[in-house]
Write a protein that holds these residues in place. Sequence first.
Motif, mmCIF file in Angstrom:
data_model
loop_
_atom_site.group_PDB
_atom_site.id
_atom_site.type_symbol
_atom_site.label_atom_id
_atom_site.label_comp_id
_atom_site.label_asym_id
_atom_site.label_seq_id
_atom_site.Cartn_x
_atom_site.Cartn_y
_atom_site.Cartn_z
ATOM 1 N N ILE A 29 0.860 -1.186 0.000
ATOM 2 C CA ILE A 29 0.000 0.000 0.000
ATOM 3 C C ILE A 29 0.892 1.230 0.000
ATOM 4 O O ILE A 29 2.085 1.147 0.333
ATOM 5 N N GLY A 30 0.335 2.366 -0.391
ATOM 6 C CA GLY A 30 1.169 3.560 -0.433
ATOM 7 C C GLY A 30 0.377 4.835 -0.607
ATOM 8 O O GLY A 30 -0.858 4.845 -0.622
ATOM 9 N N ALA A 31 1.116 5.922 -0.753
ATOM 10 C CA ALA A 31 0.545 7.244 -0.983
ATOM 11 C C ALA A 31 1.432 7.985 -1.968
ATOM 12 O O ALA A 31 2.630 7.683 -2.101
ATOM 13 N N HIS A 32 0.853 8.956 -2.663
ATOM 14 C CA HIS A 32 1.613 9.693 -3.669
ATOM 15 C C HIS A 32 1.071 11.108 -3.815
ATOM 16 O O HIS A 32 -0.069 11.401 -3.450
ATOM 17 N N ALA A 33 1.895 11.990 -4.383
ATOM 18 C CA ALA A 33 1.492 13.362 -4.687
ATOM 19 C C ALA A 33 2.329 13.844 -5.853
ATOM 20 O O ALA A 33 3.477 13.416 -6.039
ATOM 21 N N GLY A 34 1.749 14.737 -6.668
ATOM 22 C CA GLY A 34 2.493 15.212 -7.821
ATOM 23 C C GLY A 34 1.836 16.396 -8.497
ATOM 24 O O GLY A 34 0.947 17.051 -7.941
ATOM 25 N N TYR A 35 2.265 16.633 -9.730
ATOM 26 C CA TYR A 35 1.795 17.777 -10.501
ATOM 27 C C TYR A 35 1.391 17.300 -11.890
ATOM 28 O O TYR A 35 2.063 16.444 -12.489
ATOM 29 N N ALA A 36 0.301 17.856 -12.423
ATOM 30 C CA ALA A 36 -0.220 17.485 -13.739
ATOM 31 C C ALA A 36 -0.357 18.735 -14.601
ATOM 32 O O ALA A 36 -0.724 19.808 -14.112
ATOM 33 N N TRP A 37 -0.076 18.585 -15.895
ATOM 34 C CA TRP A 37 -0.252 19.683 -16.832
ATOM 35 C C TRP A 37 -0.620 19.099 -18.203
ATOM 36 O O TRP A 37 -0.268 17.969 -18.522
ATOM 37 N N GLY A 38 -1.349 19.874 -18.984
ATOM 38 C CA GLY A 38 -1.740 19.350 -20.278
ATOM 39 C C GLY A 38 -2.638 20.302 -21.030
ATOM 40 O O GLY A 38 -2.566 21.527 -20.853
ATOM 41 N N GLU A 39 -3.511 19.722 -21.880
ATOM 42 C CA GLU A 39 -4.366 20.533 -22.743
ATOM 43 C C GLU A 39 -5.756 19.929 -22.833
ATOM 44 O O GLU A 39 -5.911 18.712 -22.953
ATOM 45 N N ALA A 40 -6.752 20.784 -22.765
ATOM 46 C CA ALA A 40 -8.128 20.401 -23.040
ATOM 47 C C ALA A 40 -8.530 21.007 -24.375
ATOM 48 O O ALA A 40 -7.955 21.999 -24.825
ATOM 49 N N SER A 41 -9.517 20.394 -25.014
ATOM 50 C CA SER A 41 -9.959 20.875 -26.314
ATOM 51 C C SER A 41 -11.456 20.656 -26.455
ATOM 52 O O SER A 41 -11.962 19.573 -26.145
ATOM 53 N N THR A 42 -12.165 21.686 -26.905
ATOM 54 C CA THR A 42 -13.621 21.617 -27.072
ATOM 55 C C THR A 42 -14.003 21.963 -28.504
ATOM 56 O O THR A 42 -13.462 22.903 -29.089
ATOM 57 N N SER A 43 -14.939 21.183 -29.079
ATOM 58 C CA SER A 43 -15.479 21.442 -30.414
ATOM 59 C C SER A 43 -16.992 21.573 -30.328
ATOM 60 O O SER A 43 -17.633 20.870 -29.536
ATOM 61 N N ASP A 44 -17.552 22.446 -31.158
ATOM 62 C CA ASP A 44 -19.000 22.694 -31.169
ATOM 63 C C ASP A 44 -19.640 22.041 -32.394
ATOM 64 O O ASP A 44 -19.136 22.182 -33.516
ATOM 65 N N ASP A 45 -20.736 21.365 -32.175
ATOM 66 C CA ASP A 45 -21.497 20.737 -33.252
ATOM 67 C C ASP A 45 -22.474 21.778 -33.824
ATOM 68 O O ASP A 45 -23.377 22.224 -33.123
#
Length: 237
Positions: A29-45
């Motif tokens: 068992i364990g525990a963790h912590a960190g940092y996330a980064w990235g990109e979201a993208s939205t398209s319209d119909d």
Amino acid sequence: MLRATLASLFALLLSLPALADPLWSGFYIGAHAGYAWGEASTSDDIKDWCSPGDTACINKYVGPFPFDVDGGFGGGTVGANWQHGPLVIGLEGDLGYMDLIGSRRTDSSNPTKYQTLEVEGGFYALAAGRVGFAWNHTLVYGKGGWAYYDGEATQTTTNPGFVTHGTGALYGWAYGGGIEQVIGNGWSLKGEYLHFDFDAAGGDQTGIEDGYVFDNTSDVDSDTVKLGINYKLGSGD
């Protein structure tokens, strides 16, 4: 040729004598912590805006409109390893909260208004397999599996008369690798990189009076780095 070479290497690893007391085998068992980064993208119909009989407009989308997302995350880990010689194979599950957030504005069909695209934080889960090679107290591994993220993506208009419905949970895959080091008495420390690739999910804006539905889809990709600490159950010195 490559397949035969990999099969021969795997057979060679399995032919090595198993350790009398495998250092990495067992539940943990364990525990963790960190940092996330990235990109979201939205398209319209926009197919509902098309003129009747305009076949070229069917399934037409506006976008995508990308924007950055980032934030911290952390949670717990459970897993199990099996070791034969230097080969270590395992299953691992993560559960926690990821504050992956971001937003941007885009134009609206009404030039005096605008649209806000946004991703909010939420709980995440990962069920993955691990394959690695151990050199005594050090394990280098690759990891990949199914990912879940309860962070909602929305597109909201300042044009009055619409109710926004977000995407809800996102589903996809995660893959990467890391290095783990035993520090004694069943404890180990690890550093890990994973890329999360969540599939597109749908949302909409619905007219309050006429029920008109304006559809959109959003997807999220994220890179993550984290530090973790694990404890092997039943361990002694």
